[in-house]
Scaffold this active site. Structure first.
Site, PDB file in Angstrom:
ATOM      1  N   HIS A  11      44.766  76.890  50.810  1.00  0.00           N
ATOM      2  CA  HIS A  11      45.444  75.859  50.139  1.00  0.00           C
ATOM      3  C   HIS A  11      45.187  74.528  51.062  1.00  0.00           C
ATOM      4  CE1 HIS A  11      48.836  72.913  49.245  1.00  0.00           C
ATOM      5  NE2 HIS A  11      48.886  73.744  48.135  1.00  0.00           N
ATOM      6  N   CYS A  14      44.510  72.511  44.934  1.00  0.00           N
ATOM      7  CA  CYS A  14      45.720  71.686  44.787  1.00  0.00           C
ATOM      8  C   CYS A  14      45.450  70.126  44.492  1.00  0.00           C
ATOM      9  CB  CYS A  14      46.455  71.955  46.053  1.00  0.00           C
ATOM     10  SG  CYS A  14      48.089  70.888  45.589  1.00  0.00           S
ATOM     11  N   HIS A  35      46.508  74.085  41.360  1.00  0.00           N
ATOM     12  CA  HIS A  35      47.867  73.776  41.499  1.00  0.00           C
ATOM     13  C   HIS A  35      47.779  72.181  40.676  1.00  0.00           C
ATOM     14  CE1 HIS A  35      49.680  75.791  45.269  1.00  0.00           C
ATOM     15  NE2 HIS A  35      49.474  76.744  44.195  1.00  0.00           N
ATOM     16  N   ASP A  45      52.718  71.994  39.869  1.00  0.00           N
ATOM     17  CA  ASP A  45      53.066  71.915  41.287  1.00  0.00           C
ATOM     18  C   ASP A  45      54.070  70.815  41.223  1.00  0.00           C
ATOM     19  OD1 ASP A  45      53.264  72.661  43.742  1.00  0.00           O
ATOM     20  OD2 ASP A  45      51.552  71.623  44.559  1.00  0.00           O
ATOM     21  N   HIS A  46      55.095  71.128  41.857  1.00  0.00           N
ATOM     22  CA  HIS A  46      56.372  70.132  41.979  1.00  0.00           C
ATOM     23  C   HIS A  46      56.575  69.597  40.544  1.00  0.00           C
ATOM     24  CE1 HIS A  46      54.839  69.547  46.545  1.00  0.00           C
ATOM     25  NE2 HIS A  46      55.259  71.048  46.150  1.00  0.00           N
ATOM     26  N   TYR A  94      60.751  71.784  43.681  1.00  0.00           N
ATOM     27  CA  TYR A  94      60.734  72.832  43.019  1.00  0.00           C
ATOM     28  C   TYR A  94      62.098  72.857  41.767  1.00  0.00           C
ATOM     29  CZ  TYR A  94      56.828  74.458  45.001  1.00  0.00           C
ATOM     30  OH  TYR A  94      55.210  74.570  45.734  1.00  0.00           O
TER      31      TYR A  94
END
Ligand code: DNO
Length: 401
Positions: free
Chosen positions: A250, A288, A315, A358-359, A375
């Protein structure tokens, strides 16, 4: 791409039954209760895998199989810890779980200063302020040399000079113990407890613990950290090849050095370095888009084009960088990452790549539900809906079924 979702295990407030209803095909999770460095047994992996499958989904990706600090800074027990890591990889492969996300960030897994920054539309987002981060570094951690470093600090990729120290002193004028407590919570507790295992929500003295962790990296330069990553990857690659495991690092979040710690997965040059250092298709990247788009000098679309062949997990998230360099997390259809183009690139490269949004914003009652930072349920579900729409349109365009 395979539509996946990060789920934190049976204690997650969002159930697997809920996730099926919103089009999730695969689960991204970890054995979160096993301390860093211990072996994940086949029994425990089997139990979670079959639980996920009983809901009609599969365990697509491990996020994360944490790399112990000692492997990162090169401690005496690193070979033993690498052996344990290898045993966990073998057990995962034996259960058919073969995509493994990890990171090589010293101490701090990711960093934000604010978790509920209000947006004009009534939602809230994660936010990174340099001035608040510098305040934390100088006045709360009290790191030696921090003030001097911030005095000469230039934000990577941002031309406009910024007097961070003056801003820190301005913040100091209105500082209260509550605000200081919140900064510590945001930077080293609430963003870390659920992902890294270094600091737990119930640690009584997180700052002391944090200072001890930082001290482990005294004298660890960027080159040394790179060498330790190369060592780790060289040790595990034969097993990954044998078992068909794809490791995917990541990127560092945010993608620049913090707290005097080196960072080695921040931009195209870094990524080229680690892919070449151990040039094996099983040594790959978690693309990501969020972390990379927080780097003002990163051209995220160009990076996706270059690195798609070595990407094993995606991501989707996008950051907005303000003129002064601070950043926030934008809508999944806005910001710097250009998710529409990224979907084109990754769908063309490999339509079965696992992808998770993501998020997400905190919205429509997410606040106060105790979700892990970033999250939320409604915010992520909204983003997932947006991305599913983009994927459907792109697939039609590309003739992908
Ligand atoms: C934060 C996440 C990170 C990520 C790890 C991967 O929201 O993106 O915690 O899972 O860095 O090892």
């Amino acid at each position: 791409m395979e539509k996946t979702w990060r789920w934190f295990g049976k204690n997650d407030k969002i159930s697997l039954a809920d996730l099926r209803q919103i089009g999730v095909e695969g689960i991204v999770t970890a054995l979160h209760d096993i301390p860093n460095g211990e072996v994940w047994t086949r029994e425990r992996i089997h139990e979670l895998r079959t639980y996920i499958e009983s809901y009609g989904m599969r365990w697509s990706v491990v996020e994360s199989l944490p790399v112990s600090e000692s492997i990162k800074y090169g401690g005496e027990d690193r070979d033993q810890l690498i052996d344990n890591y290898i045993e966990s990889l073998r057990n995962l492969a034996a259960e058919g779980v073969k995509t493994v996300c990890y990171n090589f960030m010293p101490v701090l897994d990711w960093a934000r200063t604010e978790l509920d920054h209000p947006n004009p539309d009534g939602t809230s987002n994660l936010y990174f302020s340099y001035a608040e981060f510098a305040y934390f570094d100088i006045y709360l951690v009290g790191r030696k040399g921090a003030r001097e470093e911030w005095a000469g600090f230039r934000i990577p990729g941002i031309d406009r000079p910024r007097d961070i120290l003056a801003e820190v002193e301005e913040l100091r004028r209105d500082m209260t113990p509550e605000k200081e407590h919140r900064l510590v919570e945001n930077i080293i507790v609430k963003t870390q407890g659920f992902v890294s295992g270094n600091i737990r929500e119930d640690d009584e003295h997180p700052l002391e613990l944090f200072r001890e962790l930082l001290a482990l990296y005294d004298g660890v330069t960027k080159e040394k950290l790179q060498e330790n990553l190369r060592y780790f990857l060289s040790e595990i690659m034969p097993v990954c090849e044998e078992c068909g495991i794809n490791m995917c690092v990541h990127p560092d979040d945010p993608p620049f050095p913090v707290l005097g710690l080196p960072r080695i997965v921040t931009n195209a040059e870094d990524i080229r370095w680690f892919l070449n250092a151990v040039d094996n298709p099983h040594n790959g990247l978690t693309f990501c888009a969020g972390s990379l788009s927080a780097g003002a000098a990163n051209d995220v679309v160009a990076m996706a084009r270059e690195f798609a062949p070595r990407t094993s997990f995606v991501h989707l998230r996008s950051c907005h960088i303000f003129e002064n360099g601070d950043f926030t997390e934008a809508s999944h259809l806005g910001g710097r990452a250009d998710i529409v183009e990224l979907v084109r690139i990754f769908e063309s490269a490999n339509p079965s790549l696992p992808m998770r949004v993501d998020h997400g914003k905190t919205m429509l009652g997410d606040e106060g539900r105790g979700y892990n930072a970033g999250y939320s349920f409604h915010g992520r579900m909204f983003a997932m809906g947006q991305v599913q729409g983009v994927m459907a349109a792109v697939d039609r365009e590309l003739g992908i079924k």
